[in-house]
Design a protein around this motif. Structure first.
Motif, PDB file in Angstrom:
ATOM      1  N   THR A 178       1.212 -15.467 -28.269  1.00 43.39           N
ATOM      2  CA  THR A 178       1.727 -14.915 -27.017  1.00 43.39           C
ATOM      3  C   THR A 178       2.063 -16.028 -26.031  1.00 43.39           C
ATOM      4  N   LEU A 179       1.202 -17.029 -25.943  1.00 42.29           N
ATOM      5  CA  LEU A 179       1.466 -18.146 -25.035  1.00 42.29           C
ATOM      6  C   LEU A 179       2.776 -18.831 -25.399  1.00 42.29           C
ATOM      7  N   TYR A 180       2.985 -19.096 -26.685  1.00 41.10           N
ATOM      8  CA  TYR A 180       4.236 -19.740 -27.094  1.00 41.10           C
ATOM      9  C   TYR A 180       5.439 -18.872 -26.716  1.00 41.10           C
ATOM     10  N   GLU A 181       5.350 -17.577 -26.994  1.00 41.31           N
ATOM     11  CA  GLU A 181       6.479 -16.686 -26.737  1.00 41.31           C
ATOM     12  C   GLU A 181       6.781 -16.602 -25.241  1.00 41.31           C
ATOM     13  N   VAL A 182       5.742 -16.502 -24.422  1.00 42.54           N
ATOM     14  CA  VAL A 182       5.938 -16.397 -22.978  1.00 42.54           C
ATOM     15  C   VAL A 182       6.521 -17.693 -22.408  1.00 42.54           C
ATOM     16  N   VAL A 183       5.975 -18.835 -22.833  1.00 46.76           N
ATOM     17  CA  VAL A 183       6.505 -20.113 -22.355  1.00 46.76           C
ATOM     18  C   VAL A 183       7.965 -20.272 -22.787  1.00 46.76           C
ATOM     19  N   ARG A 184       8.272 -19.863 -24.005  1.00 46.06           N
ATOM     20  CA  ARG A 184       9.663 -19.926 -24.466  1.00 46.06           C
ATOM     21  C   ARG A 184      10.570 -19.076 -23.587  1.00 46.06           C
TER      22      ARG A 184
END
Length: 351
Positions: A178-184
């Motif tokens: 989720t962190l990767y997706e949100v930062v992306r």
């Protein structure tokens, strides 16, 4: 020549096919083929097939160096078409790294190196031309990378997973993905791409515990991301000439992410807060190191700009309806550049 389908190619890179059901010898042969790489002829053919998606170079209009006009409809279409091919090539390259990681994991489990090499590390170095440490990191991070790719549709770089693996270790895999997706996604709003630094900046600002419910967890991660990247309700003071909006932030990635991936994992760097001192009071020394002189020159320029670009200047520029589109473009460009400089300073080493 057959049409090149990038999505099918990337699907194939992560397919399970005969790894799970084939005979051991077949698996070994396939893995060896992956590690050795395709033949030069096959590699050239793959590149040529990808290049077929580019517009014909003869159809691209040459533009003078001093021409800053808006792109024509044809130019915009050619630009988007070309950038699509570039993105596909980059994604394929990132995906290939994790294919190698999967191959190395099988080679390690089967100890296929036992008759030809003194150790797995020596085997890895011989096969992929990278250090044993790099190979171990790839193998360790591959499960999270593959899960991230499957769930977000984006293949993360090794340096990106090196950051999110810390999130997984502390909060679990769902939070890391989720962190990767949100930062992306937030980076895309800013016209940027996620970097190892931006991912780590968000990770270090997360609370000690995250909510159990996925939707609540995502909400906390998104709020933290927006603050860490200087969007919306940022915890870091915005530039004084632009207090009502801070829509764009850029945190620079390491100059060479591959080299960074080989280094042992170290401590993280946390951004500080803006210094409230009067920058105009900084005096020039008689002898200043080159890089410090560059920063001091930049500070003088920023101080001059800060005095010139007032709120009234923005208000007067916005008052002309005929220039509304150009004003909006210039305003966003100023925000982006100013915030990028700010974030570089915030993430720079402290004395």
């Amino acid at each position: 020549m057959a049409t090149y389908d990038a999505s099918d190619a990337l699907d194939d890179l992560f397919g399970n096919d005969d790894y799970a059901t084939g005979a051991g010898a077949a698996v070994a042969t396939r893995t060896e083929a992956i590690l050795d790489g395709p033949s030069p002829a096959d590699s050239i053919e793959a590149v040529l097939r990808l290049a077929e998606g580019l517009p014909n170079l003869d159809d691209v209009r040459a533009v003078d160096d001093n021409d800053n006009s808006e792109l024509t409809q044809t130019e915009q279409q050619q630009k988007e078409q070309t950038e699509g091919v570039i993105s596909t090539a980059l994604a394929a390259g990132d995906a290939a790294v994790w294919v190698i990681a999967q191959g190395l994991e099988r080679a390690a489990k089967g100890r296929w190196w036992r008759r030809t090499h003194a150790s797995l590390g020596a085997y890895v170095e011989a096969k992929i031309g990278r250090s044993a440490v790099y190979g171990r990191q790839l193998r360790k991070n591959a499960p999270l990378a593959l899960e991230t790719a499957h769930r977000t549709g984006t293949v993360p770089k090794p340096s990106h997973v090196k950051a999110t693996i810390k999130t997984e270790e502390k909060y679990g895999r769902d939070a890391a993905v989720t962190l990767y997706e949100v930062v992306r996604d937030v980076s895309a709003e800013l016209g940027e791409r996620p970097t190892a630094d931006s991912l780590m900046a968000v990770h270090t600002r997360l609370p000690d515990q995250l909510p159990d419910l996925p939707e609540q967890q995502r909400a906390v991660i998104e709020q933290t991301t927006r603050r860490a990247l200087g969007v919306g309700d940022a915890s870091i003071e915005a530039p004084s000439f632009e207090s009502e909006s801070n829509k764009s932030a850029s945190i620079e990635a390491p100059a060479n992410e591959d080299e960074d991936a080989e280094k042992p994992t170290g401590g993280t760097e946390t951004a500080g807060t803006a210094d409230g001192s009067n920058d105009d009071d900084i005096e020039d020394a008689e002898i200043v190191p080159e890089h410090l002189a560059t920063l001091k020159d930049a500070l003088k320029t920023l101080n001059a700009l800060n005095k010139t670009v007032t709120k009234d200047v923005f208000a007067q520029a916005a008052a002309d309806p005929a220039e509304a589109a150009e004003y909006a473009r210039v305003r966003e460009a100023i925000i982006k550049k100013a915030t990028a400089i700010r974030n570089k300073a915030l993430h720079a080493p402290k004395p």
